[in-house]
Scaffold this motif. Structure first.
Motif, PDB file in Angstrom:
ATOM      1  N   ARG A  44       1.281  57.255  79.209  1.00  9.53           N
ATOM      2  CA  ARG A  44       0.487  56.604  78.152  1.00  9.53           C
ATOM      3  C   ARG A  44      -0.768  55.952  78.729  1.00  9.53           C
ATOM      4  O   ARG A  44      -1.789  55.861  78.070  1.00  9.53           O
ATOM      5  CB  ARG A  44       1.345  55.542  77.443  1.00  9.53           C
ATOM      6  N   ASN A  45      -0.645  55.441  79.930  1.00 11.09           N
ATOM      7  CA  ASN A  45      -1.787  54.811  80.605  1.00 11.09           C
ATOM      8  C   ASN A  45      -1.878  55.335  82.035  1.00 11.09           C
ATOM      9  O   ASN A  45      -0.846  55.620  82.655  1.00 11.09           O
ATOM     10  CB  ASN A  45      -1.599  53.291  80.660  1.00 11.09           C
ATOM     11  N   VAL A  46      -3.100  55.413  82.535  1.00 10.32           N
ATOM     12  CA  VAL A  46      -3.302  55.845  83.920  1.00 10.32           C
ATOM     13  C   VAL A  46      -4.208  54.828  84.614  1.00 10.32           C
ATOM     14  O   VAL A  46      -5.213  54.387  84.049  1.00 10.32           O
ATOM     15  CB  VAL A  46      -3.968  57.247  83.974  1.00 10.32           C
ATOM     16  N   ILE A  47      -3.815  54.449  85.831  1.00 14.48           N
ATOM     17  CA  ILE A  47      -4.711  53.639  86.669  1.00 14.48           C
ATOM     18  C   ILE A  47      -5.140  54.517  87.839  1.00 14.48           C
ATOM     19  O   ILE A  47      -4.302  54.952  88.642  1.00 14.48           O
ATOM     20  CB  ILE A  47      -4.016  52.367  87.199  1.00 14.48           C
ATOM     21  N   TRP A  48      -6.432  54.799  87.922  1.00 14.37           N
ATOM     22  CA  TRP A  48      -6.946  55.587  89.042  1.00 14.37           C
ATOM     23  C   TRP A  48      -7.223  54.620  90.186  1.00 14.37           C
ATOM     24  O   TRP A  48      -8.026  53.691  90.054  1.00 14.37           O
ATOM     25  CB  TRP A  48      -8.221  56.341  88.635  1.00 14.37           C
ATOM     26  N   ALA A  49      -6.538  54.814  91.313  1.00 15.46           N
ATOM     27  CA  ALA A  49      -6.688  53.909  92.465  1.00 15.46           C
ATOM     28  C   ALA A  49      -6.602  54.737  93.745  1.00 15.46           C
ATOM     29  O   ALA A  49      -5.922  54.370  94.700  1.00 15.46           O
ATOM     30  CB  ALA A  49      -5.604  52.833  92.432  1.00 15.46           C
ATOM     31  N   ALA A  50      -7.311  55.871  93.733  1.00 11.71           N
ATOM     32  CA  ALA A  50      -7.134  56.850  94.810  1.00 11.71           C
ATOM     33  C   ALA A  50      -8.059  56.629  96.004  1.00 11.71           C
ATOM     34  O   ALA A  50      -8.063  57.444  96.929  1.00 11.71           O
ATOM     35  CB  ALA A  50      -7.304  58.263  94.261  1.00 11.71           C
ATOM     36  N   GLY A  51      -8.837  55.540  95.997  1.00  7.42           N
ATOM     37  CA  GLY A  51      -9.610  55.185  97.190  1.00  7.42           C
ATOM     38  C   GLY A  51     -10.707  56.174  97.520  1.00  7.42           C
ATOM     39  O   GLY A  51     -10.928  57.177  96.837  1.00  7.42           O
ATOM     40  N   GLU A  52     -11.410  55.865  98.600  1.00  8.46           N
ATOM     41  CA  GLU A  52     -12.581  56.648  98.972  1.00  8.46           C
ATOM     42  C   GLU A  52     -12.444  57.313 100.343  1.00  8.46           C
ATOM     43  O   GLU A  52     -13.218  58.203 100.687  1.00  8.46           O
ATOM     44  CB  GLU A  52     -13.810  55.725  98.992  1.00  8.46           C
ATOM     45  N   PHE A  53     -11.424  56.882 101.111  1.00 12.30           N
ATOM     46  CA  PHE A  53     -11.351  57.280 102.521  1.00 12.30           C
ATOM     47  C   PHE A  53     -11.215  58.790 102.707  1.00 12.30           C
ATOM     48  O   PHE A  53     -11.667  59.337 103.700  1.00 12.30           O
ATOM     49  CB  PHE A  53     -10.185  56.549 103.197  1.00 12.30           C
TER      50      PHE A  53
END
Ligand SMILES: Cc1cc2nc3c(=O)[nH]c(=O)nc-3n(C[C@H](O)[C@H](O)[C@H](O)COP(=O)(O)OP(=O)(O)OC[C@H]3O[C@@H](n4cnc5c(N)ncnc54)[C@H](O)[C@@H]3O)c2cc1C
Length: 413
Positions: free
Chosen positions: A145-154
């Motif tokens: 239902r909800n997504v948090i994108w927290a996939a970083g930049e490295f």
């Protein structure tokens, strides 16, 4: 099987998630902990590798520039903590953890709070179905239902648009500075990672050229996102004193191309200058923004993605949130942990409210300890009452004469 209630991973049916968090770094874990406190049950944190994977891959000698100090009970949490009640300083007994040490802290937090992390599950794509999302993982499709994108930049090194960048090595690919062969190195980029590389190589007795656009080592700003951190300046001073003559600075060197001929490398700048190198130049040119794979799901203005001020949510795709270093509000970057963690509480509150969960008591520690920043006026005034105003940052040459010790300056005008 209704698409609304069931998703499939590894061929098995699974109830639809309330929240899918993509990335088990500080941003993903920090949001998940705030959600867990609110009582969110159906949640999963997907990571293509494992908890803290980016930090575990930093060059062995690299340390967090932001200091850790356990002052949480006084409501001034350790700058690198991801919850109100933990402290890397307390856990690791150190002030500037290495990447590997910080990864241990993240793993300990994930284990202690029994966070639902799914290791080795890369997310290939996020698709909005209207009311929900299909999270396309390497192991199947999961509905949320909800997504948090927290996939970083490295994992997305930026080669700075330099032609012939394949002749170089990005600093994000360096495992250990000791393992680099050669006595002389050329570094492209003079900000945090460039100076970190230079200092580490100088301490190993190597001769280092630092080529940089502008003159970052001479920028004075109260915002550590803009100028070199005090920790880096301290180490630079120490390296210039302890290994005099080993670091050579070249300012205003805007590098356009790297070529390789007869076992040597040539670095070309836009003004026609050429710098010879005996070893593959090291690119300290940063990383692409963390949102690259999902940027089409966000509104964009003047090249910047837009996040709602209420909850760091996409204004184009409701239910899709972002947490991490690419967050920008009112022109200010939340690129450090102590900055982006200040929004964990607002993201969790928005999701808890939509799920009908009580959040007031649960998130009080987040509110009281600076993990729930709502007043974004801090983003527009980063000046200190008593600061460096009126004083220029010292020239690198001045560091070399500190304490009355005269050592040769190596600053090219
Ligand atoms: C070299 C470097 C040094 C830094 N130093 C500091 C510092 O000293 N202090 C500070 O506060 N900040 C520092 N930063 C800022 C930095 O961005 C943060 O510290 C931190 O890494 C950001 O946390 P994150 O959780 O957003 O990303 P990450 O820590 O990168 O975590 C993201 C996770 O997502 C996973 N992932 C990526 N793509 C996918 C996918 N498609 N599917 C599933 N999983 C995926 C990765 O495996 C990773 O585990 C530094 C950054 C860099 C690059």
């Amino acid at each position: 099987m209704t698409a609304r209630s069931v998703s499939v991973e590894n061929g098995e049916s699974e109830a639809s998630l309330d929240v899918a968090v993509i990335g088990a770094g500080p941003a993903g874990l920090g949001c998940a902990l705030a959600l867990q406190a609110c009582g969110v049950q159906r949640m999963a944190i997907f990571d293509r590798c494992e908890v803290g994977a980016s930090f575990a891959r930093w060059p062995r000698q690299m340390r967090l520039i932001t200091p850790s100090f356990h002052s949480n009970p006084f409501r001034q949490p350790d700058l690198n903590a991801i919850t109100p009640k933990t402290s890397p300083a307390d856990f690791l007994h150190g002030e500037h953890p290495t990447g590997r040490e910080y990864a241990l802290y993240l793993k300990a937090v994930a284990t202690h709070y029994a966070l639902p992390v799914r290791d080795g599950t890369g997310v290939k794509e996020i698709m909005s179905t209207g009311a929900e999302f299909d999270v396309i993982t390497e192991k199947g499709v999961v509905r949320a239902r909800n997504v948090i994108w927290a996939a970083g930049e490295f994992s997305r090194p930026d080669h700075g648009g330099i032609k012939g960048a394949h002749h170089c090595r990005h600093n994000g690919e360096v495992v250990d500075w000791k393992l680099l062969q050669g006595a002389e190195h050329t570094i492209i980029g003079g900000y945090e990672s460039g100076i970190d590389a230079a200092v580490n190589l100088a301490w190993l007795g190597r001769d280092v050229k630092v080529l940089s656009r502008g003159e970052p080592w001479h920028v004075s700003s109260p915002d550590p996102s803009v100028a070199l951190s005090p920790y880096t300046i301290d180490r630079l001073k120490a390296a210039l004193l302890e290994a005099p003559g080993s670091i050579h600075f070249y300012k205003n060197a805007d590098i356009s191309e790297v070529t390789r001929q007869r076992g040597r490398w040539r670095v070309h700048d836009r003004a026609g200058g050429v710098y010879e190198s005996e070893t593959a130049p090291i690119l300290c040119t940063g990383f692409h923004g963390a949102l690259q794979p999902v940027r089409h799901l966000f509104h964009e203005a003047e090249g910047r993605l837009i996040f709602s001020e209420e909850a760091d949510e996409s204004t184009l795709t409701p239910g899709l949130f972002y947490s991490g270093p690419s967050l920008v509000h009112r022109g200010s970057s939340f690129c450090f942990i102590y900055k982006f963690r200040s929004r964990f509480g607002v993201v969790a509150r928005a999701i808890a409210q939509r799920l009908g969960l009580p959040w007031e008591t649960a998130l009080r520690p987040w509110q009281e300890h600076g993990f729930m920043l709502e007043d974004l006026s801090c983003c527009v005034d980063c000046q200190c009452a008593v600061g460096a105003a009126g004083r220029e940052a010292p020239e690198v040459a001045e560091y070399e004469t500190l304490n009355g010790r005269e050592v040769p300056a190596h600053v090219q005008a």
